[in-house]
Enzyme design. Structure first.
Site, PDB file in Angstrom:
ATOM      1  N   GLN A  91      -4.837  -2.080   9.410  1.00 41.26           N
ATOM      2  CA  GLN A  91      -4.671  -3.383   8.760  1.00 41.26           C
ATOM      3  C   GLN A  91      -5.241  -4.494   9.639  1.00 41.26           C
ATOM      4  O   GLN A  91      -4.949  -4.570  10.832  1.00 41.26           O
ATOM      5  CB  GLN A  91      -3.179  -3.623   8.467  1.00 41.26           C
ATOM      6  CG  GLN A  91      -2.882  -4.875   7.678  1.00 41.26           C
ATOM      7  CD  GLN A  91      -3.433  -4.830   6.241  1.00 41.26           C
ATOM      8  OE1 GLN A  91      -3.552  -3.766   5.634  1.00 41.26           O
ATOM      9  NE2 GLN A  91      -3.797  -5.980   5.710  1.00 41.26           N
ATOM     10  N   LYS A 124       0.839  -1.212   0.000  1.00 37.63           N
ATOM     11  CA  LYS A 124       0.000   0.000   0.000  1.00 37.63           C
ATOM     12  C   LYS A 124       0.871   1.258   0.000  1.00 37.63           C
ATOM     13  O   LYS A 124       0.599   2.219  -0.720  1.00 37.63           O
ATOM     14  CB  LYS A 124      -0.927  -0.020   1.228  1.00 37.63           C
ATOM     15  CG  LYS A 124      -2.087  -1.000   1.056  1.00 37.63           C
ATOM     16  CD  LYS A 124      -2.777  -1.359   2.355  1.00 37.63           C
ATOM     17  CE  LYS A 124      -3.793  -2.472   2.064  1.00 37.63           C
ATOM     18  NZ  LYS A 124      -4.329  -3.119   3.240  1.00 37.63           N
ATOM     19  N   ASP A 131     -11.484   2.389   3.984  1.00 38.31           N
ATOM     20  CA  ASP A 131     -11.657   0.937   3.932  1.00 38.31           C
ATOM     21  C   ASP A 131     -13.146   0.576   3.837  1.00 38.31           C
ATOM     22  O   ASP A 131     -13.486  -0.574   3.536  1.00 38.31           O
ATOM     23  CB  ASP A 131     -11.114   0.381   5.256  1.00 38.31           C
ATOM     24  CG  ASP A 131     -10.231  -0.814   5.071  1.00 38.31           C
ATOM     25  OD1 ASP A 131      -9.996  -1.188   3.917  1.00 38.31           O
ATOM     26  OD2 ASP A 131      -9.792  -1.367   6.089  1.00 38.31           O
TER      27      ASP A 131
END
Ligand code: GUN
Length: 364
Positions: A178, A134, A201
């Site tokens: 994450q 990322k 997200d």
């Protein structure tokens, strides 16, 4: 080969045999005609014609049979060639080029550079690799990125404080924690602590609710990437049967909703689904996100379906494999995503897209 061509080939062989046999009969006849009376002459000519017909028909028949058999083989070969492999990596490249230009333009105009903050707790090797990917992708397109790497033993309170600081930090447009988190941490509380306007997200309940209400919010990246791939392939979703294997909040549930928003008729399969093969076999579009290596074989797949493989598993040799047995399925489908280079690159790309979008929305 067409029916006409088969008939012409058979006729050609029939004619060839007829010429050879009749020629041979005529030659023989003229050689022995002085020894023949009228009835034996008739027998010779009659036998010649019968042999010509019998041999001609037999050879023409055999020729037609061989041609038809080869035609079937050719068709099978063509079918094998037909399946399109959907390389998300290629689509991701195109999208990243577009984003690079957009960021460069924003810089020229003196606008803020959209910035993503990724929070990683602990050292789960897969998570470390995803987070590195990322960060790298942000750099590639010119996005700002901030990586916060916390110790495995970080407490819930410490993590919530970090998220609160990111929520308040004006430099940061998008926040991603994450997953999975170490088991002592409460994942739900962590995700719910993220400002929904920075939740690139798409996992905060406000954004989940917006997706289900058809409102503009942030959509989880993998499902968004899947829809983008299908659209770029011009796959008709309206009225089609879509089956999703897996009901996670990250992939299964949101992708099912997105497919329904595109007017597909959607079924979600999960670990308790009875007769899962038969359900999947009805799918025009099959999305597999079950996390089991090569779970889906050709017995799950309708001839001509589109198959999207979200799985990322390692086999005994340490090689990446999907949830779909690619080699078993590929000859039966219209298109399929590979693993790697399929859905994975689209996930990161959608994260970049969401971060740019978050920045624009915050600018108003
Ligand atoms: N872990 C694996 N995929 C994802 C994702 O898309 N988002 C987050 N936050 N964690 C993940």
């Amino acid at each position: 080969m067409t029916r006409k061509k088969i008939i012409y080939t058979a006729l050609f062989w029939f004619a060839l045999v007829a010429i050879v046999v009749l020629g041979f009969t005529a030659y023989t006849y003229f050689q022995i005609k002085d020894y023949l009376n009228s009835s034996t002459s008739f027998v010779v000519v009659f036998v010649g014609i019968i042999v010509t017909l019998a041999l001609g028909i037999a050879i023409a028949g055999i020729t037609a049979f061989v041609v038809v058999m080869n035609k079937d083989k050719e068709e099978v070969k063509e079918e094998k060639k037909m399946a399109t492999v959907i390389y998300g990596s290629e689509v991701a490249k195109e999208l990243k080029n577009e984003m690079t230009m957009e960021i460069a333009k924003r810089m020229d105009e003196g606008k803020k550079i959209p910035t993503l903050c990724v929070i990683l707790v602990g050292n789960n090797p897969a998570s470390v690799s995803y987070v590195t990917g990322k960060e790298k992708a942000c750099k590639e397109v010119g996005l700002g990125s901030k990586m916060i790497h916390l110790d495995e033993n970080t407490t819930q309170a410490e993590l919530l404080k970090v998220i609160d600081d990111c929520n308040k930090d004006n430099e940061i447009d998008g926040i991603l924690v994450q997953l999975p988190l170490p088991s002592h941490l409460n994942e739900k509380e962590v995700v719910w602590a993220i400002n929904p306007e920075k939740d690139v997200d798409g996992l905060h309940p406000i954004n989940v609710g917006k997706l289900h209400l058809g409102e503009d919010g942030f959509v989880p990246c993998t499902p968004q990437g899947i829809i983008e791939l299908l659209k770029r392939m011009n796959v008709e979703l309206k009225g089609k049967r879509a089956v999703v294997i897996g009901r996670s909040n990250l992939v299964g549930n949101p992708v099912a909703r997105l497919l329904m928003n595109e007017n597909a008729t959607v079924t979600i399969c999960h670990s308790k689904t009875e007769n899962i093969q038969a359900v999947c076999k009805e799918a025009d579009i099959l999305v597999v996100a079950i996390g089991k290596a090569k779970f889906v074989t050709k017995d799950f797949v309708k001839e001509g379906a589109y198959v999207i493989d979200v799985g990322v598993n390692r086999n005994e040799e340490g090689k990446l494999v999907g949830d779909v047995d690619f080699d078993d399925v590929v000859e039966h489908v219209t298109a399929i995503t590979p693993v790697p280079k399929g859905v994975g690159p689209m996930t990161i790309t959608m994260l970049l897209k969401n971060t740019i979008e978050a920045c624009k929305r915050r600018e108003g």
